[in-house]
Motif scaffolding. Structure first.
Motif, PDB file in Angstrom:
ATOM      1  N   PHE A 190       0.821  -1.211   0.000  1.00 13.06           N
ATOM      2  CA  PHE A 190       0.000   0.000   0.000  1.00 13.06           C
ATOM      3  C   PHE A 190       0.851   1.254   0.000  1.00 13.06           C
ATOM      4  O   PHE A 190       1.960   1.276   0.534  1.00 13.06           O
ATOM      5  CB  PHE A 190      -0.905   0.051   1.238  1.00 13.06           C
ATOM      6  CG  PHE A 190      -1.862  -1.086   1.340  1.00 13.06           C
ATOM      7  CD1 PHE A 190      -3.002  -1.131   0.548  1.00 13.06           C
ATOM      8  CD2 PHE A 190      -1.618  -2.129   2.215  1.00 13.06           C
ATOM      9  CE1 PHE A 190      -3.887  -2.190   0.632  1.00 13.06           C
ATOM     10  CE2 PHE A 190      -2.499  -3.190   2.311  1.00 13.06           C
ATOM     11  CZ  PHE A 190      -3.638  -3.231   1.523  1.00 13.06           C
ATOM     12  N   ILE A 191       0.291   2.291  -0.585  1.00 15.03           N
ATOM     13  CA  ILE A 191       0.798   3.645  -0.418  1.00 15.03           C
ATOM     14  C   ILE A 191      -0.224   4.372   0.450  1.00 15.03           C
ATOM     15  O   ILE A 191      -1.431   4.256   0.229  1.00 15.03           O
ATOM     16  CB  ILE A 191       0.954   4.351  -1.774  1.00 15.03           C
ATOM     17  CG1 ILE A 191       2.046   3.645  -2.588  1.00 15.03           C
ATOM     18  CG2 ILE A 191       1.277   5.828  -1.594  1.00 15.03           C
ATOM     19  CD1 ILE A 191       2.144   4.123  -4.019  1.00 15.03           C
ATOM     20  N   HIS A 192       0.268   5.064   1.457  1.00 21.87           N
ATOM     21  CA  HIS A 192      -0.606   5.780   2.372  1.00 21.87           C
ATOM     22  C   HIS A 192      -0.411   7.286   2.201  1.00 21.87           C
ATOM     23  O   HIS A 192       0.637   7.814   2.558  1.00 21.87           O
ATOM     24  CB  HIS A 192      -0.313   5.402   3.828  1.00 21.87           C
ATOM     25  CG  HIS A 192      -0.521   3.948   4.115  1.00 21.87           C
ATOM     26  ND1 HIS A 192      -1.781   3.391   4.255  1.00 21.87           N
ATOM     27  CD2 HIS A 192       0.363   2.934   4.263  1.00 21.87           C
ATOM     28  CE1 HIS A 192      -1.650   2.095   4.497  1.00 21.87           C
ATOM     29  NE2 HIS A 192      -0.366   1.795   4.500  1.00 21.87           N
ATOM     30  N   PRO A 193      -1.400   7.989   1.638  1.00 21.13           N
ATOM     31  CA  PRO A 193      -1.316   9.445   1.562  1.00 21.13           C
ATOM     32  C   PRO A 193      -1.660  10.053   2.923  1.00 21.13           C
ATOM     33  O   PRO A 193      -2.835  10.236   3.257  1.00 21.13           O
ATOM     34  CB  PRO A 193      -2.349   9.804   0.480  1.00 21.13           C
ATOM     35  CG  PRO A 193      -3.309   8.666   0.442  1.00 21.13           C
ATOM     36  CD  PRO A 193      -2.560   7.448   0.932  1.00 21.13           C
ATOM     37  N   MET A 194      -0.619  10.337   3.697  1.00 17.44           N
ATOM     38  CA  MET A 194      -0.811  10.843   5.062  1.00 17.44           C
ATOM     39  C   MET A 194      -1.079  12.345   5.011  1.00 17.44           C
ATOM     40  O   MET A 194      -0.281  13.115   4.490  1.00 17.44           O
ATOM     41  CB  MET A 194       0.406  10.519   5.926  1.00 17.44           C
ATOM     42  CG  MET A 194       0.662   9.022   6.083  1.00 17.44           C
ATOM     43  SD  MET A 194      -0.741   8.074   6.726  1.00 17.44           S
ATOM     44  CE  MET A 194      -0.887   8.786   8.373  1.00 17.44           C
TER      45      MET A 194
ATOM     46  N   HIS B  96      -4.175  11.725   9.216  1.00 18.09           N
ATOM     47  CA  HIS B  96      -4.741  10.429   8.837  1.00 18.09           C
ATOM     48  C   HIS B  96      -4.363  10.073   7.418  1.00 18.09           C
ATOM     49  O   HIS B  96      -4.033  10.941   6.607  1.00 18.09           O
ATOM     50  CB  HIS B  96      -6.278  10.469   8.956  1.00 18.09           C
ATOM     51  CG  HIS B  96      -6.929  11.457   8.020  1.00 18.09           C
ATOM     52  ND1 HIS B  96      -7.433  11.085   6.810  1.00 18.09           N
ATOM     53  CD2 HIS B  96      -7.127  12.796   8.133  1.00 18.09           C
ATOM     54  CE1 HIS B  96      -7.938  12.168   6.204  1.00 18.09           C
ATOM     55  NE2 HIS B  96      -7.754  13.218   6.985  1.00 18.09           N
ATOM     56  N   CYS B  97      -4.443   8.785   7.125  1.00 24.76           N
ATOM     57  CA  CYS B  97      -4.346   8.318   5.746  1.00 24.76           C
ATOM     58  C   CYS B  97      -5.604   8.771   5.009  1.00 24.76           C
ATOM     59  O   CYS B  97      -6.699   8.795   5.576  1.00 24.76           O
ATOM     60  CB  CYS B  97      -4.220   6.797   5.703  1.00 24.76           C
ATOM     61  SG  CYS B  97      -4.120   6.161   4.019  1.00 24.76           S
ATOM     62  N   HIS B  98      -5.449   9.157   3.742  1.00 27.09           N
ATOM     63  CA  HIS B  98      -6.595   9.675   2.999  1.00 27.09           C
ATOM     64  C   HIS B  98      -7.319   8.579   2.217  1.00 27.09           C
ATOM     65  O   HIS B  98      -8.196   8.866   1.403  1.00 27.09           O
ATOM     66  CB  HIS B  98      -6.176  10.816   2.063  1.00 27.09           C
ATOM     67  CG  HIS B  98      -7.098  11.991   2.143  1.00 27.09           C
ATOM     68  ND1 HIS B  98      -8.347  11.991   1.573  1.00 27.09           N
ATOM     69  CD2 HIS B  98      -6.962  13.174   2.766  1.00 27.09           C
ATOM     70  CE1 HIS B  98      -8.930  13.139   1.815  1.00 27.09           C
ATOM     71  NE2 HIS B  98      -8.123  13.887   2.548  1.00 27.09           N
ATOM     72  N   ILE B  99      -6.986   7.334   2.439  1.00 26.02           N
ATOM     73  CA  ILE B  99      -7.730   6.220   1.851  1.00 26.02           C
ATOM     74  C   ILE B  99      -8.719   5.754   2.907  1.00 26.02           C
ATOM     75  O   ILE B  99      -8.324   5.304   3.993  1.00 26.02           O
ATOM     76  CB  ILE B  99      -6.779   5.091   1.413  1.00 26.02           C
ATOM     77  CG1 ILE B  99      -5.863   5.611   0.295  1.00 26.02           C
ATOM     78  CG2 ILE B  99      -7.568   3.867   0.943  1.00 26.02           C
ATOM     79  CD1 ILE B  99      -4.780   4.641  -0.125  1.00 26.02           C
ATOM     80  N   GLY B 100     -10.006   5.871   2.581  1.00 24.19           N
ATOM     81  CA  GLY B 100     -11.050   5.710   3.581  1.00 24.19           C
ATOM     82  C   GLY B 100     -10.955   4.448   4.414  1.00 24.19           C
ATOM     83  O   GLY B 100     -10.995   4.494   5.642  1.00 24.19           O
ATOM     84  N   HIS B 101     -10.810   3.298   3.772  1.00 22.27           N
ATOM     85  CA  HIS B 101     -10.842   2.061   4.565  1.00 22.27           C
ATOM     86  C   HIS B 101      -9.574   1.856   5.392  1.00 22.27           C
ATOM     87  O   HIS B 101      -9.552   0.984   6.256  1.00 22.27           O
ATOM     88  CB  HIS B 101     -11.159   0.844   3.689  1.00 22.27           C
ATOM     89  CG  HIS B 101     -10.081   0.452   2.730  1.00 22.27           C
ATOM     90  ND1 HIS B 101      -9.987   0.995   1.468  1.00 22.27           N
ATOM     91  CD2 HIS B 101      -9.072  -0.412   2.843  1.00 22.27           C
ATOM     92  CE1 HIS B 101      -8.945   0.457   0.849  1.00 22.27           C
ATOM     93  NE2 HIS B 101      -8.376  -0.385   1.661  1.00 22.27           N
ATOM     94  N   HIS B 102      -8.554   2.674   5.180  1.00 16.48           N
ATOM     95  CA  HIS B 102      -7.362   2.605   6.036  1.00 16.48           C
ATOM     96  C   HIS B 102      -7.594   3.321   7.370  1.00 16.48           C
ATOM     97  O   HIS B 102      -6.806   3.187   8.291  1.00 16.48           O
ATOM     98  CB  HIS B 102      -6.149   3.222   5.345  1.00 16.48           C
ATOM     99  CG  HIS B 102      -5.666   2.440   4.159  1.00 16.48           C
ATOM    100  ND1 HIS B 102      -4.553   2.786   3.436  1.00 16.48           N
ATOM    101  CD2 HIS B 102      -6.164   1.304   3.594  1.00 16.48           C
ATOM    102  CE1 HIS B 102      -4.372   1.909   2.450  1.00 16.48           C
ATOM    103  NE2 HIS B 102      -5.344   1.007   2.521  1.00 16.48           N
ATOM    104  N   THR B 103      -8.645   4.117   7.444  1.00 20.29           N
ATOM    105  CA  THR B 103      -8.946   4.828   8.695  1.00 20.29           C
ATOM    106  C   THR B 103     -10.070   4.153   9.462  1.00 20.29           C
ATOM    107  O   THR B 103     -10.528   4.661  10.482  1.00 20.29           O
ATOM    108  CB  THR B 103      -9.339   6.291   8.420  1.00 20.29           C
ATOM    109  OG1 THR B 103     -10.516   6.316   7.623  1.00 20.29           O
ATOM    110  CG2 THR B 103      -8.209   7.026   7.728  1.00 20.29           C
TER     111      THR B 103
ATOM    112  N   GLY C 179      -7.615   2.913  12.768  1.00 18.74           N
ATOM    113  CA  GLY C 179      -6.580   2.674  11.776  1.00 18.74           C
ATOM    114  C   GLY C 179      -5.589   3.802  11.741  1.00 18.74           C
ATOM    115  O   GLY C 179      -5.147   4.292  12.784  1.00 18.74           O
ATOM    116  N   LEU C 180      -5.257   4.235  10.545  1.00 19.53           N
ATOM    117  CA  LEU C 180      -4.242   5.277  10.382  1.00 19.53           C
ATOM    118  C   LEU C 180      -4.851   6.655  10.618  1.00 19.53           C
ATOM    119  O   LEU C 180      -5.044   7.432   9.687  1.00 19.53           O
ATOM    120  CB  LEU C 180      -3.620   5.187   8.988  1.00 19.53           C
ATOM    121  CG  LEU C 180      -2.660   4.026   8.767  1.00 19.53           C
ATOM    122  CD1 LEU C 180      -2.172   4.000   7.325  1.00 19.53           C
ATOM    123  CD2 LEU C 180      -1.483   4.131   9.710  1.00 19.53           C
ATOM    124  N   MET C 181      -5.157   6.936  11.878  1.00 13.36           N
ATOM    125  CA  MET C 181      -5.761   8.223  12.224  1.00 13.36           C
ATOM    126  C   MET C 181      -5.366   8.576  13.640  1.00 13.36           C
ATOM    127  O   MET C 181      -5.448   7.744  14.548  1.00 13.36           O
ATOM    128  CB  MET C 181      -7.285   8.108  12.132  1.00 13.36           C
ATOM    129  CG  MET C 181      -8.020   9.374  12.523  1.00 13.36           C
ATOM    130  SD  MET C 181      -9.817   9.166  12.521  1.00 13.36           S
ATOM    131  CE  MET C 181     -10.145   8.784  10.825  1.00 13.36           C
TER     132      MET C 181
HETATM  133 CU   LIG Z   1      -3.422   4.260   3.883  1.00 14.99          CU
END
Ligand SMILES: [Cu+2]
Length: 91
Positions: free
Chosen positions: A10-14, A65-72, A82-84
């Motif tokens: 994954f790439i995470h747009p933080m 937070h990560c800007h990919i919805g299901h990662h949060t 998640g990533l938040m």
């Molecule tokens: Cu992510």
């Protein structure tokens, strides 16, 4: 804050709210002051590391937070997680 891309897929747009951060290092290499830049999102890919410095501009609860919805949402099993992280800036 340091973001580390520890996974392989994954790439995470933080992304941060409340004003941009300054990107001061990438992959363990300090960026010279003249080349540092402001951003409100960095794409953290597998194996990448980003160090950013964020200065609070005003009181409030600011999300990073990560800007990919299901990662949060921990893959949609939580309402928020998640990533938040919430940064609580007191007056
Ligand atoms: Cu992510």
């Amino acid at each position: 804050m340091r973001s580390i891309g520890t996974n392989n897929g994954f790439i995470h747009p933080m992304h941060i709210h409340g004003g941009p951060f300054e990107v001061v290092a990438r992959d363990g290499e300090t960026i010279p002051e003249s080349a540092r830049f402001l951003a409100d999102t960095v794409n953290v890919g597998p194996g990448q590391r980003y160090d950013v410095v964020w200065e609070a501009r005003r009181p409030g609860k600011w999300l990073i937070h990560c800007h990919i919805g299901h990662h949060t949402t921990n893959n949609n099993v939580e309402g928020g997680g998640g990533l938040m992280v919430v940064i609580d800036v007191q007056p």
